[in-house]
Motif scaffolding. Structure first.
Motif, PDB file in Angstrom:
ATOM      1  N   ARG A 132      13.772  -2.025  10.635  1.00  0.00           N
ATOM      2  CA  ARG A 132      13.352  -2.109   9.224  1.00  0.00           C
ATOM      3  C   ARG A 132      11.917  -1.615   9.056  1.00  0.00           C
ATOM      4  N   LEU A 133      11.038  -2.030   9.981  1.00  0.00           N
ATOM      5  CA  LEU A 133       9.627  -1.628   9.878  1.00  0.00           C
ATOM      6  C   LEU A 133       9.450  -0.143  10.149  1.00  0.00           C
ATOM      7  N   SER A 155       9.214   6.155   5.769  1.00  0.00           N
ATOM      8  CA  SER A 155       9.212   6.534   4.351  1.00  0.00           C
ATOM      9  C   SER A 155       7.780   6.735   3.855  1.00  0.00           C
ATOM     10  N   VAL A 156       6.846   5.923   4.392  1.00  0.00           N
ATOM     11  CA  VAL A 156       5.434   6.083   4.030  1.00  0.00           C
ATOM     12  C   VAL A 156       4.911   7.435   4.547  1.00  0.00           C
ATOM     13  N   VAL A 157       5.262   7.748   5.788  1.00  0.00           N
ATOM     14  CA  VAL A 157       4.823   9.017   6.385  1.00  0.00           C
ATOM     15  C   VAL A 157       5.421  10.205   5.617  1.00  0.00           C
ATOM     16  N   ASN A 158       6.712  10.123   5.288  1.00  0.00           N
ATOM     17  CA  ASN A 158       7.351  11.206   4.534  1.00  0.00           C
ATOM     18  C   ASN A 158       6.685  11.406   3.181  1.00  0.00           C
ATOM     19  N   GLU A 159       6.356  10.295   2.543  1.00  0.00           N
ATOM     20  CA  GLU A 159       5.733  10.391   1.228  1.00  0.00           C
ATOM     21  C   GLU A 159       4.361  11.069   1.324  1.00  0.00           C
ATOM     22  N   LEU A 160       3.631  10.711   2.378  1.00  0.00           N
ATOM     23  CA  LEU A 160       2.318  11.322   2.584  1.00  0.00           C
ATOM     24  C   LEU A 160       2.464  12.832   2.801  1.00  0.00           C
ATOM     25  N   LEU A 161       3.437  13.219   3.618  1.00  0.00           N
ATOM     26  CA  LEU A 161       3.626  14.644   3.912  1.00  0.00           C
ATOM     27  C   LEU A 161       4.107  15.401   2.674  1.00  0.00           C
ATOM     28  N   VAL A 184      -4.279   8.107  -2.187  1.00  0.00           N
ATOM     29  CA  VAL A 184      -2.911   8.153  -1.646  1.00  0.00           C
ATOM     30  C   VAL A 184      -2.798   7.332  -0.364  1.00  0.00           C
ATOM     31  N   VAL A 185      -3.776   7.487   0.512  1.00  0.00           N
ATOM     32  CA  VAL A 185      -3.705   6.779   1.791  1.00  0.00           C
ATOM     33  C   VAL A 185      -3.785   5.265   1.587  1.00  0.00           C
ATOM     34  N   LEU A 186      -4.670   4.825   0.694  1.00  0.00           N
ATOM     35  CA  LEU A 186      -4.787   3.384   0.450  1.00  0.00           C
ATOM     36  C   LEU A 186      -3.503   2.827  -0.156  1.00  0.00           C
ATOM     37  N   GLU A 187      -2.909   3.587  -1.074  1.00  0.00           N
ATOM     38  CA  GLU A 187      -1.676   3.175  -1.728  1.00  0.00           C
ATOM     39  C   GLU A 187      -0.548   3.018  -0.691  1.00  0.00           C
ATOM     40  N   LEU A 188      -0.435   3.996   0.196  1.00  0.00           N
ATOM     41  CA  LEU A 188       0.621   3.957   1.211  1.00  0.00           C
ATOM     42  C   LEU A 188       0.344   2.872   2.249  1.00  0.00           C
ATOM     43  N   LYS A 196      -1.195   0.132   1.691  1.00  0.00           N
ATOM     44  CA  LYS A 196      -0.876  -1.131   1.025  1.00  0.00           C
ATOM     45  C   LYS A 196       0.631  -1.408   1.115  1.00  0.00           C
ATOM     46  N   ARG A 197       1.419  -0.350   0.870  1.00  0.00           N
ATOM     47  CA  ARG A 197       2.873  -0.545   0.906  1.00  0.00           C
ATOM     48  C   ARG A 197       3.360  -0.975   2.275  1.00  0.00           C
ATOM     49  N   PHE A 198       2.822  -0.336   3.310  1.00  0.00           N
ATOM     50  CA  PHE A 198       3.274  -0.701   4.653  1.00  0.00           C
ATOM     51  C   PHE A 198       2.756  -2.090   5.035  1.00  0.00           C
ATOM     52  N   SER A 199       1.540  -2.414   4.608  1.00  0.00           N
ATOM     53  CA  SER A 199       1.000  -3.752   4.876  1.00  0.00           C
ATOM     54  C   SER A 199       1.907  -4.812   4.254  1.00  0.00           C
ATOM     55  N   GLU A 200       2.331  -4.562   3.022  1.00  0.00           N
ATOM     56  CA  GLU A 200       3.195  -5.530   2.337  1.00  0.00           C
ATOM     57  C   GLU A 200       4.530  -5.673   3.063  1.00  0.00           C
ATOM     58  N   ALA A 201       5.057  -4.560   3.560  1.00  0.00           N
ATOM     59  CA  ALA A 201       6.322  -4.609   4.302  1.00  0.00           C
ATOM     60  C   ALA A 201       6.160  -5.457   5.565  1.00  0.00           C
ATOM     61  N   MET A 202       5.005  -5.326   6.227  1.00  0.00           N
ATOM     62  CA  MET A 202       4.774  -6.120   7.437  1.00  0.00           C
ATOM     63  C   MET A 202       4.664  -7.596   7.105  1.00  0.00           C
ATOM     64  N   VAL A 203       3.973  -7.915   6.012  1.00  0.00           N
ATOM     65  CA  VAL A 203       3.842  -9.318   5.606  1.00  0.00           C
ATOM     66  C   VAL A 203       5.225  -9.901   5.295  1.00  0.00           C
ATOM     67  N   ARG A 204       6.009  -9.141   4.512  1.00  0.00           N
ATOM     68  CA  ARG A 204       7.362  -9.621   4.167  1.00  0.00           C
ATOM     69  C   ARG A 204       8.196  -9.856   5.412  1.00  0.00           C
ATOM     70  N   GLU A 205       8.085  -8.949   6.363  1.00  0.00           N
ATOM     71  CA  GLU A 205       8.882  -9.050   7.579  1.00  0.00           C
ATOM     72  C   GLU A 205       8.529 -10.326   8.351  1.00  0.00           C
ATOM     73  N   VAL A 206       7.236 -10.589   8.500  1.00  0.00           N
ATOM     74  CA  VAL A 206       6.805 -11.752   9.287  1.00  0.00           C
ATOM     75  C   VAL A 206       7.133 -13.045   8.546  1.00  0.00           C
ATOM     76  N   ILE A 207       6.917 -13.080   7.231  1.00  0.00           N
ATOM     77  CA  ILE A 207       7.248 -14.284   6.463  1.00  0.00           C
ATOM     78  C   ILE A 207       8.755 -14.513   6.495  1.00  0.00           C
ATOM     79  N   GLY A 208       9.516 -13.448   6.391  1.00  0.00           N
ATOM     80  CA  GLY A 208      10.979 -13.552   6.441  1.00  0.00           C
ATOM     81  C   GLY A 208      11.458 -14.162   7.742  1.00  0.00           C
ATOM     82  N   ALA A 209      10.805 -13.799   8.847  1.00  0.00           N
ATOM     83  CA  ALA A 209      11.197 -14.341  10.149  1.00  0.00           C
ATOM     84  C   ALA A 209      10.895 -15.834  10.227  1.00  0.00           C
ATOM     85  N   GLN A 210       9.750 -16.237   9.642  1.00  0.00           N
ATOM     86  CA  GLN A 210       9.409 -17.665   9.608  1.00  0.00           C
ATOM     87  C   GLN A 210      10.451 -18.451   8.831  1.00  0.00           C
ATOM     88  N   GLU A 211      10.840 -17.895   7.686  1.00  0.00           N
ATOM     89  CA  GLU A 211      11.813 -18.578   6.837  1.00  0.00           C
ATOM     90  C   GLU A 211      13.130 -18.757   7.584  1.00  0.00           C
TER      91      GLU A 211
END
Ligand SMILES: [Zn+2]
Length: 116
Positions: free
Chosen positions: A11-12, A18-24, A41-45, A47-62
């Motif tokens: 998933r990660l 998808s972040v890399v593709n969007e940048l390219l 653009v870089v900060l926006e992307l 941020k998106r990947f950071s949020e995905a990582m947070v969701r992934e780790v919180i999801g595992a805790q849940e």
């Protein structure tokens, strides 16, 4: 059957891809970007990947917490699982909308999101 860790990694990696593709794509379509456009653009992307990582780790805790109800913070009784609710905690990577398990204590008649 891939292990849970492999599924999480997949998933990660998919999100990173998808972040890399969007940048390219952006880079291909923006022949001469200035520094502030690149930063934006870089900060926006990022941020998106950071949020995905947070969701992934919180999801595992849940997932770990779901097996047995957490103790009530007031009386210590095991609380009952009442389903998932959407919450938007503010993290330093931005607001991350996630679903969290919501629990209810039958003794105290109050509901809680377990800490975390
Ligand atoms: Zn209680």
């Amino acid at each position: 059957m891939p292990s849970a860790r492999e599924q999480r990694k997949a998933r990660l990696v998919k999100e990173a891809e998808s972040v890399v593709n969007e940048l390219l794509d952006w880079s291909d379509n923006t022949p001469e970007p200035n520094l502030s456009q690149i930063e934006h653009v870089v900060l926006e992307l990022r941020k998106r990947f950071s949020e995905a990582m947070v969701r992934e780790v919180i999801g595992a805790q849940e997932a770990k917490q779901a097996a047995i109800g957490p103790p009530c913070p007031k009386c210590g009784q095991e609380m009952r699982y009442k389903g998932q609710k959407k919450v938007t905690p503010q993290t330093w990577v931005g607001d991350v909308e996630i679903e969290r398990g919501y629990y209810h204590c039958g003794t105290c008649k109050v509901g809680f999101f377990p800490s975390g």
